[in-house]
Design a protein around this motif. Sequence first.
Motif, short mmCIF file in Angstrom:
data_model
loop_
_atom_site.label_atom_id
_atom_site.label_comp_id
_atom_site.label_asym_id
_atom_site.label_seq_id
_atom_site.Cartn_x
_atom_site.Cartn_y
_atom_site.Cartn_z
N ILE A 45 33.73 28.49 53.60
CA ILE A 45 33.03 29.12 52.49
C ILE A 45 32.02 30.10 53.06
O ILE A 45 31.18 29.73 53.90
N GLY A 46 32.09 31.35 52.65
CA GLY A 46 31.17 32.35 53.14
C GLY A 46 29.85 32.33 52.38
O GLY A 46 29.82 32.22 51.16
N VAL A 47 28.76 32.42 53.10
CA VAL A 47 27.42 32.48 52.50
C VAL A 47 26.99 33.94 52.45
O VAL A 47 27.03 34.64 53.47
N LEU A 79 27.17 28.07 42.35
CA LEU A 79 27.09 28.82 43.59
C LEU A 79 28.49 29.28 43.95
O LEU A 79 29.28 28.53 44.51
N GLY A 80 28.81 30.49 43.56
CA GLY A 80 30.13 31.04 43.85
C GLY A 80 30.17 31.69 45.21
O GLY A 80 29.28 31.51 46.03
N LEU A 112 37.33 35.62 46.16
CA LEU A 112 36.00 35.44 45.59
C LEU A 112 36.06 34.48 44.42
O LEU A 112 36.75 34.72 43.43
N CYS A 113 35.31 33.39 44.54
CA CYS A 113 35.22 32.39 43.48
C CYS A 113 33.97 32.67 42.66
O CYS A 113 32.87 32.77 43.20
N ALA A 161 44.08 37.02 40.59
CA ALA A 161 43.81 38.43 40.85
C ALA A 161 42.80 38.63 41.97
O ALA A 161 42.76 39.70 42.59
N MET A 162 41.97 37.61 42.25
CA MET A 162 40.96 37.72 43.29
C MET A 162 41.40 37.09 44.61
O MET A 162 40.62 37.01 45.55
N ALA A 163 42.65 36.63 44.67
CA ALA A 163 43.14 35.92 45.86
C ALA A 163 44.04 36.81 46.70
O ALA A 163 44.75 37.68 46.18
#
Length: 305
Positions: A35-37, A54-55, A81-82, A96-98
Motif C-alpha cells: 500500500i503506497g503512502v 484512508l484510500g 488507486l483505491c 477502471a482504476m486498475a
Amino acid sequence: MRRVRYESRGGPLFVEEAPLPAPGPGELLVRAEAIGVTLPVVRKVGEADEPGPLGGEIAGEVTAVGEGVTRFGAGDRVTGLCVGHGYADFALLHEAMASPVPADASAVDAVALVRSGLVALGALEAARPEPGEAALVTAAASGVGHLAVQLARTRGAGRVVGAVSDPAKADFVRGLGADHVIAYGDNGWGTPVDYVLDGVGGELLTPALHALVPEGRLVAYSSGGGTIQAYDLLVDAKSVIGFQMARIARGKPELYEQWREELWRLFAAGELGPVVHGEFALEDAAKAHGEIENRSNLGKVVLIP
C-alpha cells in the motif's frame, strides 16, 4: 480483516477488525500486498473536518470480482488507486482504476512506480518539454519527485535541478540523475530553468516562479495550495499550469493507460527505478505518516499488510 482508521482530525491512527467487503458492480476485491503512502492522505488525516477512509495506492491479488468486470479475474495481480478503505488487508478497486502488474515486478515495485509515476509523467507532459531544456523539480526526493527527476532526464532535459527541504538529501537526488541540487532556503536558485514541476505549493510557489526564464512554465500538481501575483506572470510572460491525475483518469482513460504502459516500459528497460524509503506494517501506519510529515523520506513510503 484488519484496516487502519482514525476518528478525529490529526488521528491517532489505529487498527481495527472489519468485515471483508464484497465487490459491487465494476469492482475488484484485492488482497493487498503493498500500500503506497501519499502526501494527500497524510494531509487528509491532519486537516479533514470529518474522518474518512484512508484510500490510496494498492497492489495485490484479485480474489473476487463484481458484476460487469471483464478485464480481470481471481488470481490476477493488479495495482491501482483505491478511493475507499485502502489501508487494509483487503480493498475494493474499481476496474477502471486498475492495471496489471507484470510477472517480473513485485507489489512494492507497483505501488512505488505506477500512481506516483503517473503524476510525475503527467506533470512532465503538461510542461511540454523540449529536448535540451532545463528542468527544476521540487520535492525531488519524494515519492513523485524522485521519479520526475528521472523522467525529465529520459525526456532529454539538458539540465535537471532538484529542490529539496534538507541539503542532506542532495546525494540521493544527484544519484537519480540531477545535475544540481538546491535547498528551499537557499538565496537564489541558480541559473533559471525552462520549466518547473512543483509538488510542494504554498510559499514555495513564488521562488519556483522566479526560477523560470522568461516564457517559462510552472506545472503545479501539489495539494499544498498557495497564491501567485498576476504581475509575476505578466512581466516575463510566464505560465502556471495546474495538473490533477484524477481528471486524466476520469476524462482520458486511453491516455491514462498509455502512460501506465510507458512507465512499465521504462521500468523494464532500466531507465526508471522507483526507490522505496521504507516498508511499514499496518500497525505502524502512524510511523509511516511521520516519515512524510517530517519530510525525511527518500523515495516511496510503503505499508505491508
